[in-house]
Design a protein around this motif. Structure first.
Motif, PDB file in Angstrom:
ATOM      1  N   CYS A 256      33.162  56.025  62.271  1.00 43.10           N
ATOM      2  CA  CYS A 256      34.513  55.997  62.908  1.00 43.10           C
ATOM      3  C   CYS A 256      35.552  56.287  61.808  1.00 43.10           C
ATOM      4  O   CYS A 256      36.556  56.900  62.020  1.00 43.10           O
ATOM      5  N   GLY A 257      35.559  55.492  60.743  1.00 46.98           N
ATOM      6  CA  GLY A 257      36.439  55.761  59.669  1.00 46.98           C
ATOM      7  C   GLY A 257      36.617  57.052  59.278  1.00 46.98           C
ATOM      8  O   GLY A 257      37.632  57.667  59.108  1.00 46.98           O
ATOM      9  N   LEU A 258      35.497  57.713  59.085  1.00 49.10           N
ATOM     10  CA  LEU A 258      35.657  59.283  58.891  1.00 49.10           C
ATOM     11  C   LEU A 258      36.185  60.030  59.446  1.00 49.10           C
ATOM     12  O   LEU A 258      36.772  60.948  59.461  1.00 49.10           O
ATOM     13  N   LYS A 259      35.882  59.887  61.012  1.00 47.84           N
ATOM     14  CA  LYS A 259      36.613  60.411  62.077  1.00 47.84           C
ATOM     15  C   LYS A 259      38.408  60.405  61.816  1.00 47.84           C
ATOM     16  O   LYS A 259      39.044  61.174  61.989  1.00 47.84           O
ATOM     17  N   VAL A 260      38.524  59.178  61.651  1.00 51.02           N
ATOM     18  CA  VAL A 260      39.964  58.718  61.483  1.00 51.02           C
ATOM     19  C   VAL A 260      40.731  59.375  60.451  1.00 51.02           C
ATOM     20  O   VAL A 260      41.779  59.891  60.434  1.00 51.02           O
ATOM     21  N   ILE A 261      39.895  59.307  59.097  1.00 47.68           N
ATOM     22  CA  ILE A 261      40.328  60.115  58.073  1.00 47.68           C
ATOM     23  C   ILE A 261      40.807  61.655  58.366  1.00 47.68           C
ATOM     24  O   ILE A 261      41.729  62.247  57.972  1.00 47.68           O
ATOM     25  N   GLY A 265      44.421  64.096  58.798  1.00 46.11           N
ATOM     26  CA  GLY A 265      44.554  65.051  57.616  1.00 46.11           C
ATOM     27  C   GLY A 265      44.825  64.531  56.276  1.00 46.11           C
ATOM     28  O   GLY A 265      45.026  65.318  55.316  1.00 46.11           O
ATOM     29  N   LEU A 266      43.832  63.381  55.969  1.00 51.32           N
ATOM     30  CA  LEU A 266      43.554  62.994  54.503  1.00 51.32           C
ATOM     31  C   LEU A 266      42.313  63.665  54.081  1.00 51.32           C
ATOM     32  O   LEU A 266      41.396  63.708  54.831  1.00 51.32           O
ATOM     33  N   LYS A 267      42.483  64.031  52.648  1.00 50.90           N
ATOM     34  CA  LYS A 267      41.225  64.577  52.048  1.00 50.90           C
ATOM     35  C   LYS A 267      40.578  63.526  51.315  1.00 50.90           C
ATOM     36  O   LYS A 267      40.884  62.498  50.642  1.00 50.90           O
ATOM     37  N   VAL A 268      39.190  63.471  51.495  1.00 55.08           N
ATOM     38  CA  VAL A 268      38.132  62.832  50.654  1.00 55.08           C
ATOM     39  C   VAL A 268      37.738  63.518  49.500  1.00 55.08           C
ATOM     40  O   VAL A 268      37.129  64.592  49.721  1.00 55.08           O
ATOM     41  N   PRO A 269      37.755  63.244  48.179  1.00 53.71           N
ATOM     42  CA  PRO A 269      38.234  61.861  47.675  1.00 53.71           C
ATOM     43  C   PRO A 269      39.842  61.932  47.256  1.00 53.71           C
ATOM     44  O   PRO A 269      40.334  61.065  46.656  1.00 53.71           O
ATOM     45  N   SER A 334      32.298  61.572  47.632  1.00 49.41           N
ATOM     46  CA  SER A 334      33.310  60.898  48.227  1.00 49.41           C
ATOM     47  C   SER A 334      33.831  59.596  47.453  1.00 49.41           C
ATOM     48  O   SER A 334      35.247  59.336  47.841  1.00 49.41           O
ATOM     49  N   SER A 335      33.272  59.307  46.263  1.00 45.60           N
ATOM     50  CA  SER A 335      33.903  58.229  45.653  1.00 45.60           C
ATOM     51  C   SER A 335      34.198  58.516  44.247  1.00 45.60           C
ATOM     52  O   SER A 335      34.473  57.666  43.299  1.00 45.60           O
ATOM     53  N   LYS A 336      34.104  59.850  43.768  1.00 39.38           N
ATOM     54  CA  LYS A 336      34.618  60.257  42.514  1.00 39.38           C
ATOM     55  C   LYS A 336      35.960  60.670  42.554  1.00 39.38           C
ATOM     56  O   LYS A 336      36.500  61.328  43.300  1.00 39.38           O
ATOM     57  N   ARG A 337      36.444  60.518  41.179  1.00 44.69           N
ATOM     58  CA  ARG A 337      37.789  61.283  41.158  1.00 44.69           C
ATOM     59  C   ARG A 337      37.600  62.655  41.191  1.00 44.69           C
ATOM     60  O   ARG A 337      36.761  63.355  40.692  1.00 44.69           O
TER      61      ARG A 337
END
Length: 344
Positions: A256-261, A265-269, A334-337
């Motif tokens: 659900c969080g990925l859908k919200v992100i 319009g937020l970019k991961v990461p 998704s968790s890397k700089r």
């Protein structure tokens, strides 16, 4: 509608006692010195008329139904579905069948399901228990039936359980985000007093405390309807634009969080780093692939069914076993700089 054939009909047709037929059908012909010729006659007639024994009546006679009740939070959830499948296979190899159902974390529904399992005379229970069913579980144990819990347990009930090290898992994931340089790390999870959820929150808090970082915790009421999760999640991320990373407490809330992100319009990461508890195909296929805490599904299932079968195969009282397994943090982009992600 044709009359259902009974064991009495078989006995009358062959002019023998129903007890003799019962011994033959239960594999006790040799023990009772029943001739091979009679055994063949009975089995031949049983096949011809299509006789099927009444499983409930048989369980009342033998005291065993060879059925195990499996109760999970949501059988459609990949974590529970995969474990249920593995348990079913292992149990079937040992002559047991599985009846499984979803509790939806609802205490009243769980109590109704336990009543249903009692009526079916199941031989044992495997459950991921919701809250407030301690008395129901005590009654099961007092009746002599084994109970194995998994994913979470009831602290005041002495029974076997299989869990993972939830506290270290989220501690380790949070440390990973901090090592990547993230300092405003949110933990978004379901509000719950269950042991696994409390441990996950504590692991996150402990990691932040070591570096004197501020916790950002958002708890959402458990619900299977996505919109009721997405709405408060969206509001929280809008209200806290400074958050640079998020750790989701379950796979359901993570998807659900990925859908919200994406909707925001937020970019991961680049804008927001992401890690989720539980790992499955959606996280591997997402772009970029999502870092996830992977539970050892096969080991969990093997330990659960091994504990239960050991109890079912032994008449002696055994001490309860509490098994805690390790997880694996599968680190992805998704968790890397951004610089590290590009380099890889």
């Amino acid at each position: 509608m044709s009359k259902k054939i009974s064991i009495v009909d078989i006995a009358n047709a062959l002019n023998i006692s129903k007890t003799t037929v019962s011994f033959i059908l239960n594999g006790r012909a040799q023990e009772k010195r029943i001739s091979e010729e009679l055994v063949e006659r009975v089995l031949k007639l049983v096949k011809e008329v299509g006789y099927k024994p009444n499983s409930l009546a048989k369980s009342l006679r033998t005291g065993k139904s060879n059925i195990i009740g499996l109760m999970v939070e949501d059988i459609s959830n990949p974590f529970f579905a995969n474990i249920a499948r593995l348990i079913e296979d292992r149990a079937y190899e040992k002559g047991y069948r599985i009846i499984y159902c979803s509790t939806d974390n609802d205490t009243n529904k769980t109590q109704d399901l336990i009543t249903m399992f009692r009526d079916r005379h199941v031989d044992g229970y495997i459950m991921a228990p919701p809250k407030d069913i301690e008395e129901d579980v005590r009654d099961i144990i007092k009746s002599g039936l084994p109970v194995v819990m998994f994913d979470r347990y009831l602290p005041n009930i002495d029974t076997d359980y299989v869990v993972v090290d939830n506290q270290f898992s989220t501690y380790n994931a949070t440390r990973h985000l901090m090592e990547q340089g993230y300092t405003k790390i949110a933990f978004i999870t379901f509000s719950s007093e269950q042991t696994q959820m409390l441990d996950r929150v504590n692991g996150y808090k402990n990691a932040l405390k070591e570096e004197k970082l501020k916790p950002y915790i958002k708890e959402i009421d458990f619900n299977r309807i996505e919109d009721l999760i997405i709405e408060p999640l969206t509001a929280y991320l809008k209200k806290n634009p400074g958050i640079d990373a998020v750790l989701f407490g379950t796979d359901h809330i993570g998807t659900c969080g990925l859908k919200v992100i994406k909707q925001l319009g937020l970019k991961v990461p680049d804008d927001l780093a992401v890690v989720s508890f539980d790992d499955y195909d959606v996280f591997k296929l997402y772009s970029p692939p999502v870092t996830a805490i992977a539970q050892p599904i096969e080991d969990i299932a093997d330990n659960i069914i091994s504990l239960l079968l050991k109890k079912l195969d032994s008449n002696a009282n055994q001490t309860t076993q509490k098994i805690t397994l390790s997880t694996n943090l599968n680190i992805r982009r998704s968790s890397k700089r951004l610089s590290d992600a590009v380099a890889q």
